[in-house]
Design a protein around this motif. Structure first.
Motif, PDB file in Angstrom:
ATOM      1  N   UNK A 327       0.822  -1.211   0.000  1.00 42.20           N
ATOM      2  CA  UNK A 327       0.000   0.000   0.000  1.00 42.20           C
ATOM      3  C   UNK A 327       0.853   1.258   0.000  1.00 42.20           C
ATOM      4  N   UNK A 328       2.075   1.174   0.537  1.00 41.21           N
ATOM      5  CA  UNK A 328       2.927   2.359   0.634  1.00 41.21           C
ATOM      6  C   UNK A 328       3.364   2.873  -0.745  1.00 41.21           C
ATOM      7  N   UNK A 329       3.258   2.049  -1.797  1.00 46.19           N
ATOM      8  CA  UNK A 329       3.636   2.493  -3.139  1.00 46.19           C
ATOM      9  C   UNK A 329       2.533   3.292  -3.822  1.00 46.19           C
ATOM     10  N   UNK A 330       1.335   3.298  -3.250  1.00 42.55           N
ATOM     11  CA  UNK A 330       0.246   4.103  -3.775  1.00 42.55           C
ATOM     12  C   UNK A 330      -0.062   3.813  -5.231  1.00 42.55           C
ATOM     13  N   UNK A 331      -0.247   4.904  -6.007  1.00 42.03           N
ATOM     14  CA  UNK A 331      -0.654   4.773  -7.401  1.00 42.03           C
ATOM     15  C   UNK A 331       0.465   4.282  -8.312  1.00 42.03           C
ATOM     16  N   UNK A 332       1.670   4.108  -7.764  1.00 39.85           N
ATOM     17  CA  UNK A 332       2.799   3.650  -8.573  1.00 39.85           C
ATOM     18  C   UNK A 332       2.872   2.122  -8.673  1.00 39.85           C
ATOM     19  N   UNK A 333       1.931   1.424  -8.059  1.00 39.44           N
ATOM     20  CA  UNK A 333       1.945  -0.045  -8.067  1.00 39.44           C
ATOM     21  C   UNK A 333       0.589  -0.596  -8.472  1.00 39.44           C
ATOM     22  N   UNK A 334       0.628  -1.652  -9.283  1.00 37.05           N
ATOM     23  CA  UNK A 334      -0.567  -2.438  -9.590  1.00 37.05           C
ATOM     24  C   UNK A 334      -0.249  -3.893  -9.293  1.00 37.05           C
ATOM     25  N   UNK A 335      -1.057  -4.513  -8.425  1.00 34.31           N
ATOM     26  CA  UNK A 335      -0.888  -5.929  -8.126  1.00 34.31           C
ATOM     27  C   UNK A 335      -1.573  -6.725  -9.238  1.00 34.31           C
ATOM     28  N   UNK A 336      -0.826  -7.606  -9.884  1.00 30.29           N
ATOM     29  CA  UNK A 336      -1.363  -8.389 -10.998  1.00 30.29           C
ATOM     30  C   UNK A 336      -1.790  -9.785 -10.583  1.00 30.29           C
ATOM     31  N   UNK A 337      -1.010 -10.420  -9.731  1.00 29.04           N
ATOM     32  CA  UNK A 337      -1.295 -11.783  -9.255  1.00 29.04           C
ATOM     33  C   UNK A 337      -0.794 -11.912  -7.821  1.00 29.04           C
TER      34      UNK A 337
END
Length: 360
Positions: A327-337
């Motif tokens: 969660x600390x990466x905010x909008x810079x991360x998308x969890x794919x799997x």
């Protein structure tokens, strides 16, 4: 003048405390810390240690009457710089090689990491400290994250010994909510017919230790709790009265295998009842560079790295600590799997957003 191991521990503790600029520690506060961590018996013994540090190691310890506390007149001074010589470092390198030959690569790698930290610290200290050719800086030019002293790190060697000797340990333990209550001076439990009582004494625990884990400068011991018939994790900073018992450990093979394998694939310290999975994460190019420079976990591998995204894969059992970190990466991360972690991430973000929604 050579010093004993106990004296070195006291000097190191005093050095670490006094170097916490701009805070000042009084003689009584220093004594209480040394009494708790090093077993020093009197204030006069503390005064002698301070004097020896001044005379034998040129420690610039001064006393601020207005603030009622000790401080270094040279804020860049650190005692470690004087106590570790090149011969000392060579001896540590030799110890690492012996460990690699006798205990395996993992133990040697841990010592290698520790030696690298020591060398980096010494290099910084030597560069910042005035060498006489230039005036000492009038202001601090290096700021580092202040580490909280304590955490019962003195228990680490004893617990390692317990694991190596296959011996049970006994200790008293405060649960997190009880520790917070004790720190605030509030009662842990109310007695019938009375307004309040003093906090209860920490509960006595018996543990068959299996392994130790260090996370974010905090130490934990994981072991088998025969009373509950399962593995348990205990934070050293909430332990007291640790004692090695003569009784041998008797850990069920299934528990031993589960713990040893699980914590190779755990982020942080919180347990996970789920399986180890492939966790695929997509980062923005900027944050992808950060993640490549400082991997999230030792299992991390880069799948693809383009101008649009940096995709990495981890082999972990999802847990609360991992979710908090992602969660600390905010909008810079998308969890794919995996899909389960994607849904858990969505639910967590929705709940977070609800705290900021406008009232109806």
């Amino acid at each position: 003048m050579p010093i004993t191991r106990s004296a070195f521990q006291r000097y190191r503790l005093i050095d670490e405390v006094i170097s916490r600029y701009p805070r000042r520690y009084s003689k009584q506060q220093l004594f209480e810390l040394c009494q708790d961590k090093c077993g020093i018996r009197s204030i006069s013994s503390l005064e002698k240690d301070i004097q020896r540090m001044r005379e034998d190691h040129d420690a610039p310890i001064e006393y601020d009457k207005r603030a009622n506390g000790y401080y270094y007149s040279n804020p860049q001074f650190r005692l470690l710089n004087l106590m570790l010589s090149p011969d000392d470092m060579e001896a540590l390198d030799y110890a690492r090689e012996v460990l690699a030959a006798t205990q395996g690569a993992t133990v040697a790698d841990e010592l290698t990491n520790a030696l690298q930290k020591v060398r980096q610290s010494l290099d910084i200290i030597r560069e910042v400290k005035s060498d006489g050719s230039a005036p000492a800086p009038s202001r601090r030019i290096v700021y580092v994250e202040e580490k909280i002293l304590g955490g019962n790190r003195q228990y680490v060697p004893m617990l390692i010994r317990a694991v190596n000797q296959n011996r049970q340990v006994a200790f008293r333990y405060l649960k997190h909510e009880e520790a917070v209550s004790a720190q605030r001076g509030t009662p842990a439990r109310l007695r019938r017919g009375a307004r309040m009582t003093e906090p209860e004494r920490p509960k006595l625990r018996i543990l068959h230790p299996i392994l130790l884990r260090e996370v974010a400068d905090s130490w934990y011991v994981i072991g088998y709790d025969a009373a509950s018939g399962s593995e348990r994790t205990f934070a050293l900073d909430r332990m007291s009265d640790l004692e090695l018992l003569d009784d041998p450990c008797d850990v069920p093979p299934a528990v031993l295998a589960s713990v040893s394998d699980l914590f190779e694939h755990i982020y942080g310290i919180t347990d996970s009842h789920g399986p180890v999975e492939n966790i695929v994460l997509s980062f923005s190019p900027l944050f992808g560079r950060y993640v490549k420079a400082k991997p999230i976990h030792q299992t991390q591998e880069v799948i693809s790295d383009t101008d649009e995204a940096c995709v990495v894969r981890l082999r972990l059992a999802p847990n609360r600590d991992l979710l908090m970190h992602l969660r600390s990466y905010g909008e810079h991360l998308t969890v794919l799997q995996p899909a389960s972690l994607v849904e858990e991430m969505k639910a967590s973000l929705v709940a977070m957003l609800a705290h900021y929604s406008s009232p109806a």
